[in-house]
Scaffold this motif. Structure first.
Motif, PDB file in Angstrom:
ATOM      1  N   LEU A 162       0.805  -1.226   0.026  1.00 34.15           N
ATOM      2  CA  LEU A 162       0.163  -0.004   0.108  1.00 34.15           C
ATOM      3  C   LEU A 162       0.726   1.237   0.098  1.00 34.15           C
ATOM      4  CD1 LEU A 162      -2.700  -0.999   2.655  1.00 34.15           C
ATOM      5  CD2 LEU A 162      -2.552  -1.669   0.350  1.00 34.15           C
ATOM      6  N   SER A 163       2.182   1.092  -0.037  1.00 27.96           N
ATOM      7  CA  SER A 163       3.051   2.089   0.168  1.00 27.96           C
ATOM      8  C   SER A 163       2.761   3.366  -1.108  1.00 27.96           C
ATOM      9  CB  SER A 163       4.470   1.861   0.547  1.00 27.96           C
ATOM     10  OG  SER A 163       5.124   1.107  -0.701  1.00 27.96           O
ATOM     11  N   ASN A 164       2.518   2.828  -1.896  1.00 27.16           N
ATOM     12  CA  ASN A 164       2.401   3.814  -3.170  1.00 27.16           C
ATOM     13  C   ASN A 164       1.143   4.612  -3.220  1.00 27.16           C
ATOM     14  OD1 ASN A 164       5.199   3.379  -4.155  1.00 27.16           O
ATOM     15  ND2 ASN A 164       4.557   1.560  -5.306  1.00 27.16           N
ATOM     16  N   LEU A 165       0.103   4.281  -2.379  1.00 22.40           N
ATOM     17  CA  LEU A 165      -1.322   4.659  -2.581  1.00 22.40           C
ATOM     18  C   LEU A 165      -1.265   6.134  -1.771  1.00 22.40           C
ATOM     19  CD1 LEU A 165      -3.233   1.526  -2.230  1.00 22.40           C
ATOM     20  CD2 LEU A 165      -2.607   2.577  -4.246  1.00 22.40           C
ATOM     21  N   ASP A 166      -2.000   6.904  -1.956  1.00 23.02           N
ATOM     22  CA  ASP A 166      -2.300   8.342  -1.165  1.00 23.02           C
ATOM     23  C   ASP A 166      -3.097   7.847  -0.055  1.00 23.02           C
ATOM     24  OD1 ASP A 166      -5.330   8.414  -1.308  1.00 23.02           O
ATOM     25  OD2 ASP A 166      -5.284   8.736  -3.343  1.00 23.02           O
ATOM     26  N   ALA A 167      -2.836   8.827   1.039  1.00 21.19           N
ATOM     27  CA  ALA A 167      -3.217   8.567   2.401  1.00 21.19           C
ATOM     28  C   ALA A 167      -4.672   8.036   2.630  1.00 21.19           C
ATOM     29  CB  ALA A 167      -2.978   9.596   3.136  1.00 21.19           C
ATOM     30  N   ILE A 168      -5.649   8.685   1.817  1.00 19.53           N
ATOM     31  CA  ILE A 168      -7.014   8.189   1.954  1.00 19.53           C
ATOM     32  C   ILE A 168      -6.958   6.918   1.572  1.00 19.53           C
ATOM     33  CG2 ILE A 168      -9.364   8.550   1.687  1.00 19.53           C
ATOM     34  CD1 ILE A 168      -8.648  11.675   1.591  1.00 19.53           C
ATOM     35  N   LEU A 169      -6.662   6.502   0.622  1.00 17.92           N
ATOM     36  CA  LEU A 169      -6.801   5.145  -0.313  1.00 17.92           C
ATOM     37  C   LEU A 169      -6.095   4.141   0.574  1.00 17.92           C
ATOM     38  CD1 LEU A 169      -8.072   3.812  -2.602  1.00 17.92           C
ATOM     39  CD2 LEU A 169      -5.993   4.069  -3.956  1.00 17.92           C
ATOM     40  N   ARG A 170      -4.763   4.534   1.256  1.00 16.15           N
ATOM     41  CA  ARG A 170      -4.155   3.491   2.080  1.00 16.15           C
ATOM     42  C   ARG A 170      -5.177   3.118   3.103  1.00 16.15           C
ATOM     43  NH1 ARG A 170       0.382   6.242   1.999  1.00 16.15           N
ATOM     44  NH2 ARG A 170       0.255   7.036   3.945  1.00 16.15           N
ATOM     45  N   VAL A 171      -5.890   4.113   3.812  1.00 16.67           N
ATOM     46  CA  VAL A 171      -6.627   3.596   5.009  1.00 16.67           C
ATOM     47  C   VAL A 171      -7.927   2.685   4.405  1.00 16.67           C
ATOM     48  CG1 VAL A 171      -8.238   4.296   6.794  1.00 16.67           C
ATOM     49  CG2 VAL A 171      -6.066   5.603   6.239  1.00 16.67           C
ATOM     50  N   GLN A 172      -8.399   3.179   3.486  1.00 17.27           N
ATOM     51  CA  GLN A 172      -9.430   2.289   2.874  1.00 17.27           C
ATOM     52  C   GLN A 172      -9.073   0.892   2.385  1.00 17.27           C
ATOM     53  OE1 GLN A 172     -11.288   4.064  -0.551  1.00 17.27           O
ATOM     54  NE2 GLN A 172     -11.963   1.892  -1.503  1.00 17.27           N
ATOM     55  N   MET A 173      -7.834   0.589   1.961  1.00 15.99           N
ATOM     56  CA  MET A 173      -7.193  -0.524   1.437  1.00 15.99           C
ATOM     57  C   MET A 173      -7.049  -1.347   2.640  1.00 15.99           C
ATOM     58  SD  MET A 173      -7.708  -1.353  -1.736  1.00 15.99           S
ATOM     59  CE  MET A 173      -6.632  -2.668  -1.906  1.00 15.99           C
ATOM     60  N   ARG A 174      -6.430  -0.901   3.576  1.00 15.28           N
ATOM     61  CA  ARG A 174      -6.048  -1.653   4.679  1.00 15.28           C
ATOM     62  C   ARG A 174      -7.233  -2.512   5.589  1.00 15.28           C
ATOM     63  NH1 ARG A 174      -3.065   2.978   7.412  1.00 15.28           N
ATOM     64  NH2 ARG A 174      -4.683   3.292   8.989  1.00 15.28           N
ATOM     65  N   ALA A 175      -8.445  -1.740   5.539  1.00 17.18           N
ATOM     66  CA  ALA A 175      -9.614  -2.269   5.915  1.00 17.18           C
ATOM     67  C   ALA A 175      -9.970  -3.439   4.975  1.00 17.18           C
ATOM     68  CB  ALA A 175     -10.724  -1.165   6.039  1.00 17.18           C
ATOM     69  N   GLU A 176      -9.908  -3.157   3.841  1.00 21.05           N
ATOM     70  CA  GLU A 176     -10.276  -4.055   2.487  1.00 21.05           C
ATOM     71  C   GLU A 176      -9.451  -5.433   2.511  1.00 21.05           C
ATOM     72  OE1 GLU A 176     -12.867  -4.116   0.125  1.00 21.05           O
ATOM     73  OE2 GLU A 176     -13.758  -2.667   1.022  1.00 21.05           O
ATOM     74  N   LEU A 177      -8.059  -5.203   2.808  1.00 18.99           N
ATOM     75  CA  LEU A 177      -7.212  -6.313   3.034  1.00 18.99           C
ATOM     76  C   LEU A 177      -7.619  -7.238   4.065  1.00 18.99           C
ATOM     77  CD1 LEU A 177      -3.587  -5.112   1.820  1.00 18.99           C
ATOM     78  CD2 LEU A 177      -4.902  -6.719   0.910  1.00 18.99           C
ATOM     79  N   LYS A 178      -7.910  -6.466   5.338  1.00 22.23           N
ATOM     80  CA  LYS A 178      -8.123  -7.358   6.234  1.00 22.23           C
ATOM     81  C   LYS A 178      -9.411  -7.972   6.272  1.00 22.23           C
ATOM     82  CE  LYS A 178      -7.858  -7.335  11.384  1.00 22.23           C
ATOM     83  NZ  LYS A 178      -7.422  -6.382  12.646  1.00 22.23           N
ATOM     84  N   ARG A 179     -10.318  -7.658   5.835  1.00 16.76           N
ATOM     85  CA  ARG A 179     -11.680  -8.269   5.592  1.00 16.76           C
ATOM     86  C   ARG A 179     -11.474  -9.398   4.537  1.00 16.76           C
ATOM     87  NH1 ARG A 179     -15.023  -8.762   1.427  1.00 16.76           N
ATOM     88  NH2 ARG A 179     -13.469  -7.350   0.370  1.00 16.76           N
ATOM     89  N   SER A 200      -3.151  -2.064  12.918  1.00 17.91           N
ATOM     90  CA  SER A 200      -4.569  -2.003  12.833  1.00 17.91           C
ATOM     91  C   SER A 200      -5.071  -3.307  11.878  1.00 17.91           C
ATOM     92  CB  SER A 200      -5.105  -0.847  11.963  1.00 17.91           C
ATOM     93  OG  SER A 200      -4.164  -0.870  10.941  1.00 17.91           O
ATOM     94  N   MET A 201      -3.916  -4.012  11.600  1.00 17.64           N
ATOM     95  CA  MET A 201      -4.230  -5.035  10.459  1.00 17.64           C
ATOM     96  C   MET A 201      -3.818  -6.606  11.117  1.00 17.64           C
ATOM     97  SD  MET A 201      -2.947  -3.511   6.929  1.00 17.64           S
ATOM     98  CE  MET A 201      -3.627  -5.081   5.781  1.00 17.64           C
ATOM     99  N   GLY A 202      -2.911  -6.573  11.992  1.00 14.36           N
ATOM    100  CA  GLY A 202      -2.242  -7.817  12.269  1.00 14.36           C
ATOM    101  C   GLY A 202      -3.144  -8.397  13.417  1.00 14.36           C
ATOM    102  N   ASP A 203      -2.719  -9.849  13.455  1.00 11.32           N
ATOM    103  CA  ASP A 203      -3.291 -10.873  14.440  1.00 11.32           C
ATOM    104  C   ASP A 203      -2.203 -10.717  15.331  1.00 11.32           C
ATOM    105  OD1 ASP A 203      -5.681 -11.281  13.526  1.00 11.32           O
ATOM    106  OD2 ASP A 203      -4.876 -12.633  12.102  1.00 11.32           O
ATOM    107  N   ARG A 204      -0.835 -10.799  14.986  1.00  9.47           N
ATOM    108  CA  ARG A 204       0.412 -10.799  15.605  1.00  9.47           C
ATOM    109  C   ARG A 204       1.406 -10.055  14.956  1.00  9.47           C
ATOM    110  NH1 ARG A 204       3.317 -15.654  17.442  1.00  9.47           N
ATOM    111  NH2 ARG A 204       2.323 -16.415  15.328  1.00  9.47           N
ATOM    112  N   VAL A 205       2.434  -9.392  15.611  1.00 15.28           N
ATOM    113  CA  VAL A 205       3.343  -8.486  14.897  1.00 15.28           C
ATOM    114  C   VAL A 205       4.540  -9.154  15.474  1.00 15.28           C
ATOM    115  CG1 VAL A 205       4.329  -6.147  14.982  1.00 15.28           C
ATOM    116  CG2 VAL A 205       1.811  -6.431  14.952  1.00 15.28           C
TER     117      VAL A 205
END
Length: 364
Positions: A162-179, A200-205
């Motif tokens: 997600l590092s090449n996406l803009d900030a708003i899209l990055r937040v949206q894609m984080r949620a999409e990826l986890k879902r 926000s995304m990981g079960d473990r880090v």
């Protein structure tokens, strides 16, 4: 699904660059596992070793309890999504997604079914007839994800996708990826330097630095109980405050003290620090900005003056000069304080961290 295990894995690049050093990790079936750390810490090298794109200098790699250390990438049943997405510009979206299935000589009808299924899942079914150059960054990212998922791999590897996406899209894609990951029940290993993504995304880090795994745990565990100075400083925004303090023991009454700081400690905690510290006169106190509260002079255990005020709408960050330190306090409201104002703060002993400077490890 697939479990992944690294046993005593070391990677040395010529002439003597140690990229990762004796890494041991176990990723469980269906887990969203994060490799977190700064640039150059060994995250991507670890991912590439799992993928088979790099061979470890020492150690073994297991997928579903099978030793795959000497297997090429195509025989590991993994799929990888890169930071750059790596779409074929001369192929339409449909063919980009279908490509890994065509390589495996999957039947044409099955390819069509699976491409349309994954395209619908990622909401790109209307884009199948376009070329990558005709897509936005977010759409290209979805195509790269679809190409990785269409094979139904055991393990999904994602290198800062997600590092090449803009900030708003990055937040949206984080949620999409986890879902998506939870919906598909797929094992995912995700590389990032962004601790907000990790939390926000990981079960473990797993937190890495200089090629070593410093701590592995659930996001809240790593945040609330960092076991080293580096982990404490790397996770949190704003980061944890650090101050040099000494432990004083006056007739069994323990306190952490420095200029502008005097934090009484329960006797049991004081004894633990006294027993474990290399030097009780040289300790590092850690306090997160959100654990500092404004208080009265009588009730305070930290005193200073306002250095800078950062209003952020829903919250205010106070930069406060305490002795020779500048520390930050997060307030969930506006403040009437101004630069130069005397300020009194309190922190609960349940919210403090104490580190030994010689080992950089937490003392409790």
């Amino acid at each position: 699904m697939g479990s992944v295990e690294l046993k005593n894995v070391t990677k040395i690049f010529p002439p003597k660059t140690v990229a990762i050093n004796n890494v041991n990790l176990k990723v469980h079936d269906g887990e969203f596992f994060i490799l977190l750390g700064p640039s150059g810490c060994g995250k991507t090298t670890t991912l590439r070793i799992i993928a088979g794109l790099e061979k470890p200098t020492k150690g073994r790699v297991y997928i579903d309890n099978e030793d795959v250390t000497d297997l090429p990438p195509r025989k590991r049943d993994i799929a990888m999504v890169f930071q750059t997405w790596a779409l074929y510009p001369h192929m339409k979206v449909y063919d980009n997604i279908a490509f890994p299935l065509k390589l495996r000589k999957v039947a044409k009808d099955e390819i069509d079914r699976r491409v349309k299924e994954v395209a619908k899942m990622l909401q790109i079914e209307t884009l199948l007839d376009r070329y990558p150059r005709q897509l936005s960054g977010g759409q290209q990212q979805r195509v790269a994800l679809a190409r990785a998922l269409v094979r139904k791999p055991k393990v999904w590897l994602l290198d800062e996708p997600l590092s090449n996406l803009d900030a708003i899209l990055r937040v949206q894609m984080r949620a999409e990826l986890k879902r998506l990951q939870k919906e598909l029940k797929i094992t995912a290993i995700y590389v990032t330097h962004d601790q907000v993504e990790a939390m926000s995304m990981g079960d473990r880090v797993a937190v890495l630095n200089a090629g070593r795994v410093l701590q592995v745990g659930a996001p809240n565990e790593v945040y609330n109980k960092p076991n080293t100075l580096f982990v404490a400083s790397f996770i949190g925004s704003p980061p944890m405050n650090f101050m040099r303090v000494a432990l004083k023991n006056e007739g069994g009454n323990y306190a952490l003290v420095a200029e502008g700081v005097s934090i009484p400690l329960p006797t049991e905690l004081g004894k633990i620090i006294e027993e474990k510290a290399s030097d009780v006169n040289d300790l590092i106190l850690g306090v997160r900005p959100e654990h500092l509260e404004l208080s009265t002079a009588e009730d305070s255990n930290i005193r200073g003056e306002v250095y800078v005020i950062e209003p952020l709408g829903s919250e205010t960050i106070l930069n406060i000069k305490v002795g020779d330190n500048i520390i930050k306090a997060r307030l969930l409201k506006e403040t009437t304080l101004s630069i130069g104002s005397k300020v009194f703060l309190k922190v609960s002993t349940n919210s403090i961290h104490v580190f030994d400077p010689s080992t950089e490890r937490a003392l409790f």
